[in-house]
Design a protein around this motif. Sequence first.
Motif, PDB file in Angstrom:
ATOM      1  N   VAL A 128      12.642   0.988   7.427  1.00 48.50           N
ATOM      2  CA  VAL A 128      11.431   1.115   6.552  1.00 48.50           C
ATOM      3  C   VAL A 128      10.255   0.276   7.010  1.00 48.50           C
ATOM      4  CG1 VAL A 128      10.636   1.376   4.347  1.00 48.50           C
ATOM      5  CG2 VAL A 128      13.047   1.753   4.339  1.00 48.50           C
ATOM      6  N   GLN A 129       9.278   1.093   7.125  1.00 51.18           N
ATOM      7  CA  GLN A 129       8.030   0.373   7.542  1.00 51.18           C
ATOM      8  C   GLN A 129       7.078   0.144   6.470  1.00 51.18           C
ATOM      9  OE1 GLN A 129       6.984  -0.572  10.970  1.00 51.18           O
ATOM     10  NE2 GLN A 129       9.171  -0.043  11.115  1.00 51.18           N
ATOM     11  N   GLY A 130       6.282  -1.136   6.476  1.00 47.63           N
ATOM     12  CA  GLY A 130       5.728  -1.781   5.301  1.00 47.63           C
ATOM     13  C   GLY A 130       4.295  -1.973   5.583  1.00 47.63           C
ATOM     14  N   ASP A 131       3.409  -1.825   4.600  1.00 52.26           N
ATOM     15  CA  ASP A 131       1.787  -2.192   4.660  1.00 52.26           C
ATOM     16  C   ASP A 131       1.336  -3.048   3.512  1.00 52.26           C
ATOM     17  OD1 ASP A 131      -0.670  -2.137   5.628  1.00 52.26           O
ATOM     18  OD2 ASP A 131      -0.961   0.066   5.613  1.00 52.26           O
ATOM     19  N   LEU A 132       1.053  -4.103   3.868  1.00 54.55           N
ATOM     20  CA  LEU A 132       0.570  -5.062   2.579  1.00 54.55           C
ATOM     21  C   LEU A 132      -0.777  -5.487   2.735  1.00 54.55           C
ATOM     22  CD1 LEU A 132       3.613  -7.642   2.778  1.00 54.55           C
ATOM     23  CD2 LEU A 132       3.497  -5.503   1.454  1.00 54.55           C
ATOM     24  N   LEU A 168      -1.103  -6.783   6.274  1.00 57.73           N
ATOM     25  CA  LEU A 168       0.203  -7.254   7.210  1.00 57.73           C
ATOM     26  C   LEU A 168       0.730  -5.831   7.320  1.00 57.73           C
ATOM     27  CD1 LEU A 168       1.523 -10.280   5.315  1.00 57.73           C
ATOM     28  CD2 LEU A 168       0.001 -10.233   7.381  1.00 57.73           C
ATOM     29  N   ARG A 169       1.265  -5.588   8.654  1.00 50.97           N
ATOM     30  CA  ARG A 169       1.999  -4.462   8.845  1.00 50.97           C
ATOM     31  C   ARG A 169       3.267  -4.834   9.534  1.00 50.97           C
ATOM     32  NH1 ARG A 169      -2.906  -0.226  11.239  1.00 50.97           N
ATOM     33  NH2 ARG A 169      -2.997   0.596   9.174  1.00 50.97           N
ATOM     34  N   THR A 229      -8.641  -8.832   7.967  1.00 50.97           N
ATOM     35  CA  THR A 229      -7.893  -9.312   9.071  1.00 50.97           C
ATOM     36  C   THR A 229      -6.586  -8.659   9.195  1.00 50.97           C
ATOM     37  OG1 THR A 229      -9.015 -11.452   9.076  1.00 50.97           O
ATOM     38  CG2 THR A 229      -7.079 -11.035  10.603  1.00 50.97           C
ATOM     39  N   THR A 230      -6.417  -7.872  10.212  1.00 48.28           N
ATOM     40  CA  THR A 230      -4.830  -7.062  10.345  1.00 48.28           C
ATOM     41  C   THR A 230      -4.101  -7.839  11.224  1.00 48.28           C
ATOM     42  OG1 THR A 230      -6.102  -4.892  10.214  1.00 48.28           O
ATOM     43  CG2 THR A 230      -3.845  -5.013  10.983  1.00 48.28           C
ATOM     44  N   LEU A 243       0.874  -1.382  -0.098  1.00 48.13           N
ATOM     45  CA  LEU A 243      -0.012   0.008   0.019  1.00 48.13           C
ATOM     46  C   LEU A 243       0.874   1.274   0.106  1.00 48.13           C
ATOM     47  CD1 LEU A 243      -2.668  -1.071   2.477  1.00 48.13           C
ATOM     48  CD2 LEU A 243      -2.662  -1.374   0.127  1.00 48.13           C
ATOM     49  N   THR A 244       2.157   1.082   0.407  1.00 49.70           N
ATOM     50  CA  THR A 244       3.050   2.243   0.430  1.00 49.70           C
ATOM     51  C   THR A 244       3.747   2.693  -0.861  1.00 49.70           C
ATOM     52  OG1 THR A 244       4.584   0.777   1.291  1.00 49.70           O
ATOM     53  CG2 THR A 244       3.355   1.955   2.848  1.00 49.70           C
TER      54      THR A 244
END
Length: 319
Positions: A176-180, A192-193, A99-100, A72-73
């Motif tokens: 680096v932070q991710g967001d899938l 997924l974070r 679902t997170t 998402l990033t």
Amino acid sequence: MSTTGLQDRIIKTPLDLVGLIMLADIDAVARRTAYTGGTLLLGDALVLCPGLHKQQDAPFLSKGEYPACAALTTGYVFRVENEATTLYLQRMSKSGHLTTMKVTSESDVAPLGRPLIAVYPLASGMTVGTLAFLCAYGDWWAAGVLSTLILARVANIVTIRRRRSSGWHGQSEPGVQGDLLVLLSQDRWVRLRGAVDDLKAVTSGQWLRDPTPLETVLTSTATLVVYLAAIFLVCATGAGKAYVLMLMIVSAGFVMTANANMKELRMSGKLLRVEGPPKAYGRRLDLANELILETGSRDWALRLGMVQAEEEEEGPVTM
């Protein structure tokens, strides 16, 4: 034939077939392997239950699904290649819900914060107790069968530990932070974070590498040994067969209970767990629009095919 002789045969025959329970197609041991990421201890060799010879089938439990995934990033689209992670996502997700989940390093989680599966060690204790009783009772055939099964478990565990891959997971991106967003079959959606490197460790690369010829021979031999143990159990006493039967049934219950209570996935030193209850959506488009509004970007939604492309916009990506 006398009535007494007929009764003896009826009573004897079922116990003669007790060895067949070892060959039952139960995936409890294989699931345990997947949920722990293959980080098994040699103490796990004392856990004996039906289907123990199917441990190497752990990568196939996800039924060959490699779900589409989007960052998402950045908008980058790819697939989740790790079969154990896919199995965990399938189990913890729900149709029509988002679902997170959070990915962290195991070292960042306090030991007291991890769930204690108290029933699993009981299976090891039962094996030790049963083996000690059989030796004291003098039933060496039954004791030999259990010892053979333990050796088969050791062979499979050693092979799994050797096959665990710690190789390619893409280029490191420290800090680096991710967001899938993962799109699973049956309209199950998972977010997924976590740190990008942690996310890569649980989604990319190869979980268990292909076995070498020597490892294939070792696990094939272990499988044959389990079948031979089932055959030779017929030589044990009636009491020995009964105790082996009880051990197999109760241990299977312990392992399945432990699997049902595994709320997290351990993989490559990372911990994947659910955060909060799943959120329901009436349409997948509602989910897409909400996340587009939150992230300020729709590239990822276009590439996943979650929204229709407008003029001069890129359409879905073929994977």
